[in-house]
Design a protein around this motif. Structure first.
Motif, PDB file in Angstrom:
ATOM      1  N   UNK A  97      13.337   2.610 -23.241  1.00 48.45           N
ATOM      2  CA  UNK A  97      13.540   1.160 -23.182  1.00 48.45           C
ATOM      3  C   UNK A  97      14.701   0.813 -22.247  1.00 48.45           C
ATOM      4  N   UNK A  98      14.575  -0.323 -21.560  1.00 51.38           N
ATOM      5  CA  UNK A  98      15.681  -0.843 -20.766  1.00 51.38           C
ATOM      6  C   UNK A  98      16.718  -1.459 -21.693  1.00 51.38           C
ATOM      7  N   UNK A  99      18.007  -1.287 -21.349  1.00 50.63           N
ATOM      8  CA  UNK A  99      19.066  -1.939 -22.114  1.00 50.63           C
ATOM      9  C   UNK A  99      19.206  -3.356 -21.576  1.00 50.63           C
ATOM     10  N   UNK A 100      19.189  -4.328 -22.447  1.00 47.14           N
ATOM     11  CA  UNK A 100      19.069  -5.728 -22.067  1.00 47.14           C
ATOM     12  C   UNK A 100      20.343  -6.500 -22.433  1.00 47.14           C
ATOM     13  N   UNK A 101      20.854  -7.282 -21.476  1.00 43.60           N
ATOM     14  CA  UNK A 101      22.000  -8.152 -21.748  1.00 43.60           C
ATOM     15  C   UNK A 101      21.664  -9.539 -21.231  1.00 43.60           C
TER      16      UNK A 101
END
Ligand code: SF4
Ligand code: SF4
Length: 104
Positions: A97-101
């Motif tokens: 998964x991509x880390x999302x901010x």
């Protein structure tokens, strides 16, 4: 010499029972400060592995940790100094998964 090695301190540590001491100047995990980011997309354009994706209009900043090679180009190019390469290693991931901010 054998006696010297027998009484000297081991050169390895008993990780994970003893904490790992990071080597000064080593490149570890990239840290992102969302409070300073203007979502200008410069870091994403400089990233050679396309690990960072920035959506300016939506104010989203994401990173694929498995693609990041800790080269530091994004840190050098960020005009707001909101990226930093630490000496820490991230927690091992089980998924890609991509880390999302998002903007705070
Ligand atoms: S270069 Fe810096 S300010 Fe611009 S999007 Fe990347 S982290 Fe945010
Ligand atoms: S450290 Fe290098 S590979 Fe990792 S996100 Fe920044 S520019 Fe991309």
């Amino acid at each position: 010499m054998a006696l010297q090695w027998a009484v000297s301190k081991p050169v390895t540590c008993r990780y994970p029972f003893e904490p790992r001491v990071p080597v000064p100047g080593s490149r570890g995990q990239l840290e992102f400060d969302p409070t300073a980011c203007t979502y200008c997309t410069v870091c994403a354009k400089k990233c050679p592995t396309r690990a960072i994706v920035v959506k300016r209009a939506a104010k989203h900043w994401t990173i694929d940790r498995l693609l990041c090679i800790s080269c530091g180009y994004c840190v050098e190019s960020c005009p707001k100094h909101c990226l930093e390469l630490t000496t820490d290693h991230g927690t091992p991931a089980l998924t890609k998964d991509r880390e999302y901010h998002a903007a705070p």
